[in-house]
Design an enzyme around this catalytic site. Structure first.
Site, PDB file in Angstrom:
ATOM      1  N   ALA A 156     120.430  97.131  71.604  1.00  0.00           N
ATOM      2  CA  ALA A 156     119.660  97.459  70.404  1.00  0.00           C
ATOM      3  C   ALA A 156     119.532  96.250  69.482  1.00  0.00           C
ATOM      4  N   SER A 215     115.897  95.231  68.444  1.00  0.00           N
ATOM      5  CA  SER A 215     114.643  95.373  67.695  1.00  0.00           C
ATOM      6  C   SER A 215     114.719  96.416  66.584  1.00  0.00           C
ATOM      7  N   TRP A 224     112.746 101.321  69.311  1.00  0.00           N
ATOM      8  CA  TRP A 224     112.281 100.999  70.674  1.00  0.00           C
ATOM      9  C   TRP A 224     113.420 100.846  71.658  1.00  0.00           C
ATOM     10  N   ASP A 237     118.371  85.210  78.027  1.00  0.00           N
ATOM     11  CA  ASP A 237     118.193  84.138  79.028  1.00  0.00           C
ATOM     12  C   ASP A 237     118.493  84.656  80.434  1.00  0.00           C
ATOM     13  N   ARG A 294      89.849 102.889 104.378  1.00  0.00           N
ATOM     14  CA  ARG A 294      88.613 103.254 103.682  1.00  0.00           C
ATOM     15  C   ARG A 294      87.412 102.559 104.329  1.00  0.00           C
ATOM     16  N   GLN A 349      84.801  89.979 103.232  1.00  0.00           N
ATOM     17  CA  GLN A 349      85.448  88.765 102.729  1.00  0.00           C
ATOM     18  C   GLN A 349      85.790  88.865 101.239  1.00  0.00           C
ATOM     19  N   GLU A 357     111.318  92.582  76.061  1.00  0.00           N
ATOM     20  CA  GLU A 357     112.217  91.405  76.177  1.00  0.00           C
ATOM     21  C   GLU A 357     111.510  90.138  75.690  1.00  0.00           C
TER      22      GLU A 357
HETATM   23  N1  CAA Z   1     120.866  81.053  73.563  1.00  0.00           N
HETATM   24  C1  CAA Z   1     121.795  80.916  72.582  1.00  0.00           C
HETATM   25  N2  CAA Z   1     121.475  80.585  71.313  1.00  0.00           N
HETATM   26  C2  CAA Z   1     120.169  80.405  71.032  1.00  0.00           C
HETATM   27  C3  CAA Z   1     119.161  80.542  71.992  1.00  0.00           C
HETATM   28  C4  CAA Z   1     119.542  80.897  73.304  1.00  0.00           C
HETATM   29  N3  CAA Z   1     118.639  81.046  74.275  1.00  0.00           N
HETATM   30  N4  CAA Z   1     117.960  80.301  71.421  1.00  0.00           N
HETATM   31  C5  CAA Z   1     118.204  80.009  70.135  1.00  0.00           C
HETATM   32  N5  CAA Z   1     119.553  80.073  69.894  1.00  0.00           N
HETATM   33  C6  CAA Z   1     120.242  79.835  68.637  1.00  0.00           C
HETATM   34  C7  CAA Z   1     119.653  78.636  67.918  1.00  0.00           C
HETATM   35  O1  CAA Z   1     120.262  77.428  68.337  1.00  0.00           O
HETATM   36  C8  CAA Z   1     119.951  78.961  66.459  1.00  0.00           C
HETATM   37  O2  CAA Z   1     121.293  78.642  66.156  1.00  0.00           O
HETATM   38  P1  CAA Z   1     121.626  77.397  65.128  1.00  0.00           P
HETATM   39  O3  CAA Z   1     120.946  77.779  63.849  1.00  0.00           O
HETATM   40  O4  CAA Z   1     123.104  77.390  65.058  1.00  0.00           O
HETATM   41  O5  CAA Z   1     121.033  76.201  65.780  1.00  0.00           O
HETATM   42  C9  CAA Z   1     119.867  80.486  66.406  1.00  0.00           C
HETATM   43  O6  CAA Z   1     120.026  80.935  67.758  1.00  0.00           O
HETATM   44  C10 CAA Z   1     118.529  80.960  65.878  1.00  0.00           C
HETATM   45  O7  CAA Z   1     117.538  80.387  66.726  1.00  0.00           O
HETATM   46  P2  CAA Z   1     116.043  80.137  66.247  1.00  0.00           P
HETATM   47  O8  CAA Z   1     116.057  79.387  64.950  1.00  0.00           O
HETATM   48  O9  CAA Z   1     115.295  79.558  67.396  1.00  0.00           O
HETATM   49  O10 CAA Z   1     115.596  81.650  65.963  1.00  0.00           O
HETATM   50  P3  CAA Z   1     114.219  82.239  65.511  1.00  0.00           P
HETATM   51  O11 CAA Z   1     114.448  83.180  64.396  1.00  0.00           O
HETATM   52  O12 CAA Z   1     113.205  81.136  65.341  1.00  0.00           O
HETATM   53  O13 CAA Z   1     113.800  83.167  66.777  1.00  0.00           O
HETATM   54  C11 CAA Z   1     112.914  83.682  68.901  1.00  0.00           C
HETATM   55  C12 CAA Z   1     113.736  82.724  68.036  1.00  0.00           C
HETATM   56  C13 CAA Z   1     112.799  82.946  70.228  1.00  0.00           C
HETATM   57  C14 CAA Z   1     111.526  83.940  68.379  1.00  0.00           C
HETATM   58  C15 CAA Z   1     113.688  85.015  69.061  1.00  0.00           C
HETATM   59  O14 CAA Z   1     113.723  85.709  67.862  1.00  0.00           O
HETATM   60  C16 CAA Z   1     113.120  85.903  70.150  1.00  0.00           C
HETATM   61  O15 CAA Z   1     113.414  85.691  71.329  1.00  0.00           O
HETATM   62  N6  CAA Z   1     112.303  86.930  69.764  1.00  0.00           N
HETATM   63  C17 CAA Z   1     111.871  87.949  70.694  1.00  0.00           C
HETATM   64  C18 CAA Z   1     112.785  89.150  70.593  1.00  0.00           C
HETATM   65  C19 CAA Z   1     113.049  89.763  71.905  1.00  0.00           C
HETATM   66  O16 CAA Z   1     112.948  89.162  72.961  1.00  0.00           O
HETATM   67  N7  CAA Z   1     113.451  91.020  71.874  1.00  0.00           N
HETATM   68  C20 CAA Z   1     113.818  91.705  73.060  1.00  0.00           C
HETATM   69  C21 CAA Z   1     114.441  93.018  72.731  1.00  0.00           C
HETATM   70  S1  CAA Z   1     115.186  93.757  74.151  1.00  0.00           S
HETATM   71  C22 CAA Z   1     113.965  94.578  74.981  1.00  0.00           C
HETATM   72  O17 CAA Z   1     112.816  94.420  74.722  1.00  0.00           O
HETATM   73  C23 CAA Z   1     114.510  95.529  76.030  1.00  0.00           C
HETATM   74  C24 CAA Z   1     113.754  95.813  77.201  1.00  0.00           C
HETATM   75  O18 CAA Z   1     112.830  95.169  77.501  1.00  0.00           O
HETATM   76  C25 CAA Z   1     114.151  96.848  78.125  1.00  0.00           C
HETATM   77  P1  FAD Z   2     105.319  92.090  66.921  1.00  0.00           P
HETATM   78  O1  FAD Z   2     106.457  91.155  66.805  1.00  0.00           O
HETATM   79  O2  FAD Z   2     104.870  92.804  65.694  1.00  0.00           O
HETATM   80  O3  FAD Z   2     104.097  91.324  67.555  1.00  0.00           O
HETATM   81  C1  FAD Z   2     102.718  91.703  67.390  1.00  0.00           C
HETATM   82  C2  FAD Z   2     101.840  90.656  68.086  1.00  0.00           C
HETATM   83  O4  FAD Z   2     102.002  89.385  67.419  1.00  0.00           O
HETATM   84  C3  FAD Z   2     102.243  90.409  69.554  1.00  0.00           C
HETATM   85  O5  FAD Z   2     101.107  90.165  70.338  1.00  0.00           O
HETATM   86  C4  FAD Z   2     103.101  89.158  69.471  1.00  0.00           C
HETATM   87  O6  FAD Z   2     103.124  88.420  70.695  1.00  0.00           O
HETATM   88  C5  FAD Z   2     102.392  88.392  68.357  1.00  0.00           C
HETATM   89  N1  FAD Z   2     103.307  87.441  67.714  1.00  0.00           N
HETATM   90  C6  FAD Z   2     104.359  87.707  66.903  1.00  0.00           C
HETATM   91  N2  FAD Z   2     104.954  86.582  66.505  1.00  0.00           N
HETATM   92  C7  FAD Z   2     104.255  85.559  67.077  1.00  0.00           C
HETATM   93  C8  FAD Z   2     104.373  84.141  67.051  1.00  0.00           C
HETATM   94  N3  FAD Z   2     105.326  83.519  66.363  1.00  0.00           N
HETATM   95  N4  FAD Z   2     103.468  83.409  67.760  1.00  0.00           N
HETATM   96  C9  FAD Z   2     102.487  84.024  68.481  1.00  0.00           C
HETATM   97  N5  FAD Z   2     102.328  85.355  68.543  1.00  0.00           N
HETATM   98  C10 FAD Z   2     103.206  86.105  67.850  1.00  0.00           C
HETATM   99  N6  FAD Z   2     113.943  96.307  71.937  1.00  0.00           N
HETATM  100  C11 FAD Z   2     115.300  96.370  72.030  1.00  0.00           C
HETATM  101  O7  FAD Z   2     116.008  95.774  71.238  1.00  0.00           O
HETATM  102  N7  FAD Z   2     115.894  97.100  72.995  1.00  0.00           N
HETATM  103  C12 FAD Z   2     115.203  97.798  73.920  1.00  0.00           C
HETATM  104  O8  FAD Z   2     115.789  98.434  74.793  1.00  0.00           O
HETATM  105  C13 FAD Z   2     113.773  97.756  73.860  1.00  0.00           C
HETATM  106  N8  FAD Z   2     113.023  98.467  74.743  1.00  0.00           N
HETATM  107  C14 FAD Z   2     111.668  98.561  74.542  1.00  0.00           C
HETATM  108  C15 FAD Z   2     110.918  99.452  75.324  1.00  0.00           C
HETATM  109  C16 FAD Z   2     109.555  99.609  75.075  1.00  0.00           C
HETATM  110  C17 FAD Z   2     108.783 100.589  75.887  1.00  0.00           C
HETATM  111  C18 FAD Z   2     108.927  98.865  74.044  1.00  0.00           C
HETATM  112  C19 FAD Z   2     107.461  99.037  73.739  1.00  0.00           C
HETATM  113  C20 FAD Z   2     109.650  97.970  73.306  1.00  0.00           C
HETATM  114  C21 FAD Z   2     111.027  97.807  73.535  1.00  0.00           C
HETATM  115  N9  FAD Z   2     111.806  96.962  72.743  1.00  0.00           N
HETATM  116  C22 FAD Z   2     113.183  96.988  72.829  1.00  0.00           C
HETATM  117  C23 FAD Z   2     111.177  96.199  71.680  1.00  0.00           C
HETATM  118  C24 FAD Z   2     110.390  94.973  72.188  1.00  0.00           C
HETATM  119  O9  FAD Z   2     111.262  93.952  72.539  1.00  0.00           O
HETATM  120  C25 FAD Z   2     109.412  94.558  71.091  1.00  0.00           C
HETATM  121  O10 FAD Z   2     108.385  95.550  71.047  1.00  0.00           O
HETATM  122  C26 FAD Z   2     108.813  93.192  71.332  1.00  0.00           C
HETATM  123  O11 FAD Z   2     109.802  92.194  71.230  1.00  0.00           O
HETATM  124  C27 FAD Z   2     107.651  92.880  70.370  1.00  0.00           C
HETATM  125  O12 FAD Z   2     107.965  93.192  69.044  1.00  0.00           O
HETATM  126  P2  FAD Z   2     106.933  94.076  68.145  1.00  0.00           P
HETATM  127  O13 FAD Z   2     106.624  95.264  68.962  1.00  0.00           O
HETATM  128  O14 FAD Z   2     107.530  94.270  66.822  1.00  0.00           O
HETATM  129  O15 FAD Z   2     105.641  93.179  68.067  1.00  0.00           O
END
Ligand code: CAA
Ligand code: FAD
Length: 388
Positions: free
Chosen positions: A127, A129, A159, A243, A271, A282, A372
């Site tokens: 968790a 988001s 989510w 990662d 089909r 092709q 992710e």
């Molecule tokens: N590993 C470890 N540390 C890391 C790292 C990594 N890969 N990447 C960055 N960090 C560290 C940085 O070094 C920094 O630390 P310091 O300040 O000490 O240097 C700290 O983390 C913050 O990093 P950033 O300044 O780069 O952070 P940011 O606010 O600019 O955000 C981001 C970076 C890449 C946009 C990140 O917020 C991101 O990945 N956003 C997407 C969220 C996401 O993937 N959500 C997935 C939810 S899970 C899900 O969706 C479940 C499912 O599918 C089933």
């Molecule tokens: P937003 O961040 O509001 O993005 C809106 C649009 O803006 C997108 O097109 C995005 O790419 C774009 N955007 C935003 N910032 C930038 C930028 N800096 N540069 C360029 N484009 C940008 N989260 C969990 O923690 N755990 C879960 O188990 C999990 N499961 C999920 C399951 C489903 C079915 C769904 C729909 C979501 C799930 N999530 C989970 C959340 C998911 O990781 C987020 O929906 C996703 O990271 C995008 O965030 P948002 O929906 O708030 O979109």
């Protein structure tokens, strides 16, 4: 010439693939359409996976797991996704929820929480988001406030995959609002902790069998030893986890795409139009070739990333893990969207109906470009890795 090891999965990995494929075809595929149609949790898949020890192969043997490597975990997810993307989120999210413990949890926390996951007694969700903090995950508002030797959590995580079905949750919360990303900590929260509740199921385009719900935290008191790693390290643990697990979403995307390609191949052989199978034309053959070519490219990058993930898990420093993990997730999910869309095209009007599985696969593929981290965020991560 000396022996030249193949740059490919080992015999054991291929044997695992064959085992999962057989199980998935027999016990998971028959329910995939129904699970989608009724938006219900695929209990049959959970039972089948647990019955064969395939629900969380990544859990190390010392915690009662089978100790599968990252490539093995990817292959399990890929093969389950080939028949049912919703079901593949059982092994995928069990891994996502528990990698924080493997990376940063105390020996006591791992001992307590990994055993029930390994045995199949409990599932684990992740968790991060919130409604206002998706891509900008560090903008979260959920707070954890110190209370004696424990912490009290308040907020709403949005989510969350498998919420309500999982017994355990890795929850990221702000412990020091002054410190930004450095003021976020990670905790284990149990579904049964007083103050934990779940929102209604989101009504989604695809992966309808996988419940996505809010996790609501109202004055949830957790003991201090439920913090994963040191205070303030939760955001880094969350990103370090991704990662490893973006590779599992790539694997899910590969499986969805392979399922669609396999179905389309069978269809175009049967089909007939203009007096011959449409697979003789092709224009159709070139589409199939492109689908297979792009899928195999994405698969190679994903397996390459899985090997790097495994090396990192074993303690090796892998400088480009973040890059290859984001790259395979973005590539494989884009390929899955294209391949499934083309599969619908190859079935013509029939592909557009619920009488055939490719429309479900196309709807399921879409999420792999979003969760992710969206594919825009993957590109942002890759560019940061390139430019520093
Ligand atoms: N590993 C470890 N540390 C890391 C790292 C990594 N890969 N990447 C960055 N960090 C560290 C940085 O070094 C920094 O630390 P310091 O300040 O000490 O240097 C700290 O983390 C913050 O990093 P950033 O300044 O780069 O952070 P940011 O606010 O600019 O955000 C981001 C970076 C890449 C946009 C990140 O917020 C991101 O990945 N956003 C997407 C969220 C996401 O993937 N959500 C997935 C939810 S899970 C899900 O969706 C479940 C499912 O599918 C089933
Ligand atoms: P937003 O961040 O509001 O993005 C809106 C649009 O803006 C997108 O097109 C995005 O790419 C774009 N955007 C935003 N910032 C930038 C930028 N800096 N540069 C360029 N484009 C940008 N989260 C969990 O923690 N755990 C879960 O188990 C999990 N499961 C999920 C399951 C489903 C079915 C769904 C729909 C979501 C799930 N999530 C989970 C959340 C998911 O990781 C987020 O929906 C996703 O990271 C995008 O965030 P948002 O929906 O708030 O979109």
């Amino acid at each position: 010439m000396s022996d030249f090891p193949m740059y490919a999965p080992s015999e054991e990995h291929e044997l695992l693939r064959a085992t999962v494929r057989e199980l998935a075809e027999a016990k998971i595929a028959p329910f995939a359409a129904e699970v989608d149609e009724e938006s219900r949790f695929p209990q049959e898949a959970l039972d089948a996976l647990v019955g064969h020890g395939l629900h969380a192969v990544h859990v190390p043997e010392e915690y009662g797991g089978v100790g599968g490597d990252a490539l093995a975990a990817a292959i399990v997810i890929e093969e389950v996704a080939r028949v049912c993307a919703s079901s593949s989120l059982i092994p995928a999210v069990n891994k996502l929820g528990t990698v924080p413990l493997l990376l940063a949890g105390s020996p006591e926390l791992r001992e307590r929480y990994l055993g029930p996951v390994a045995s199949g007694e409990a599932m684990f969700s992740y968790a991060l988001s919130e409604a206002e903090a998706g891509s900008d995950a560090a903008g979260m508002r959920t707070r954890a406030v110190r209370d004696g030797d424990g912490w009290v959590l308040d907020g709403v995580k949005s989510w969350i995959t498998n919420a309500g079905e999982s017994r355990y949750y890795t929850v990221m919360a702000v412990t020091d609002p002054e410190k930004g990303a450095g003021g976020i900590s990670a905790f284990v929260v149990e579904a049964g902790d007083p103050g934990v509740s779940f929102g209604p199921k989101e009504r989604k385009l695809g992966i309808k069998g996988s419940p996505t719900r809010q996790v609501v935290l109202e004055g949830v008191r957790v003991p201090g030893d439920r913090m994963i790693g040191a205070e303030g390290t939760g955001f880094k643990t969350a990103l370090a986890t991704l990662d490893h697990t973006r590779i599992t979403i790539a694997a899910q995307a590969l499986g969805i795409a392979q399922g669609a390609l396999d179905f389309a191949l069978g269809y175009v052989r049967e089909r007939r139009q203009f007096g011959r199978p449409v697979g003789d034309f092709q224009g159709v053959r070139f589409m199939l070739a492109d689908m297979a070519m792009r899928l195999e490219g994405a698969r190679q990058l994903t397996y390459h990333a899985a090997v790097k993930s495994e090396r990192a898990m074993r303690g090796e420093r892998v400088a480009d893990l973040t890059l290859v993990s984001s790259a395979c997730k973005a590539l494989a999910s884009d390929v899955a969207m294209d391949v499934t869309t083309d599969a619908v095209q190859l079935l013509g009007g029939y592909g557009y109906t619920r009488d055939f599985p490719v429309e479900r696969m196309m709807r399921d593929a879409k999420i792999t470009q979003i969760y992710e981290g969206t594919n825009q965020i993957q590109r942002l991560v890759i560019a940061r890795q390139l430019l520093g």
